[in-house]
Design an enzyme around this catalytic site. Sequence first.
Site, PDB file in Angstrom:
ATOM      1  N   ASN A 249       0.720  -1.136  -0.045  1.00  0.00           N
ATOM      2  CA  ASN A 249       0.003   0.028  -0.127  1.00  0.00           C
ATOM      3  C   ASN A 249       0.988   1.258   0.212  1.00  0.00           C
ATOM      4  O   ASN A 249       1.606   1.708   0.990  1.00  0.00           O
ATOM      5  CB  ASN A 249      -0.731  -0.208   1.265  1.00  0.00           C
ATOM      6  CG  ASN A 249      -1.934   1.157   1.389  1.00  0.00           C
ATOM      7  OD1 ASN A 249      -1.659   2.166   0.907  1.00  0.00           O
ATOM      8  ND2 ASN A 249      -2.949   1.036   2.070  1.00  0.00           N
TER       9      ASN A 249
ATOM     10  N   ASP B  52      -0.951  -3.743  10.293  1.00  0.00           N
ATOM     11  CA  ASP B  52      -2.223  -4.008   9.881  1.00  0.00           C
ATOM     12  C   ASP B  52      -3.012  -3.102  10.466  1.00  0.00           C
ATOM     13  O   ASP B  52      -2.859  -2.944  11.656  1.00  0.00           O
ATOM     14  CB  ASP B  52      -2.264  -5.602  10.001  1.00  0.00           C
ATOM     15  CG  ASP B  52      -3.534  -6.099   9.135  1.00  0.00           C
ATOM     16  OD1 ASP B  52      -3.171  -6.122   8.079  1.00  0.00           O
ATOM     17  OD2 ASP B  52      -4.536  -6.245   9.805  1.00  0.00           O
TER      18      ASP B  52
END
Length: 178
Positions: free
Chosen positions: A9, A65
């Site tokens: 990402n 995460d």
Amino acid sequence: MRLLFITSNEGKFREVKEIGKGYGHEIEWLRIEYEELQGNTIEEIAKKSADLLSKEVKKPFFLEDSGLVIHALNGFPGPYSSYVFKTIGNKGIIKLMDGVENRRAKFIAVIAYFDGKDVKTFKGEVEGEIATEMRGEHGFGYDPIFLYNGRTFAEMGDEKNLVSHRRRALEVFFSSIG
Ligand code: IMP
């Protein structure tokens, strides 16, 4: 310190790099698309992913995460944040929250750090609210619907990095490595 960060990402990488700089760390990007394992908590997912990747990478790295937790929806989407974003997205969340008075929500970020031997986790949270419409051009993911003190994260630009769940998790992580 030079630290290896694994993510696919780009938005996340940019934020981590910027925050790291403020603490004197140089963040190197290892762009690996790894399979996100399912788990009951964000910590469990981060830990499992780092354990698995440590067998491949074999040198120190960290990953992160995160997830959105909506109180009125009993914590949904939580560990399913990625799947929910891909399927119903921000518009779907706004629809789900239609007519819901309690709009309180939080973002959670968990960093999993493999030090070459063990995996340790570090957590950061930020409280906010779900907006009634999408607002702002910056950031990524749920940023346009996450309100912090009246502005969405997507409206805050770099100011997001001063208060975000990611910032708070990184703060704890960096102070643990000295
Ligand atoms: P993951 O950590 O990449 O699995 O993120 C789970 C989901 O939450 C993805 O859909 C991300 O886009 C979203 N997400 C993670 N961090 C943020 C953030 O800082 N702002 C908005 N959305 C985020």
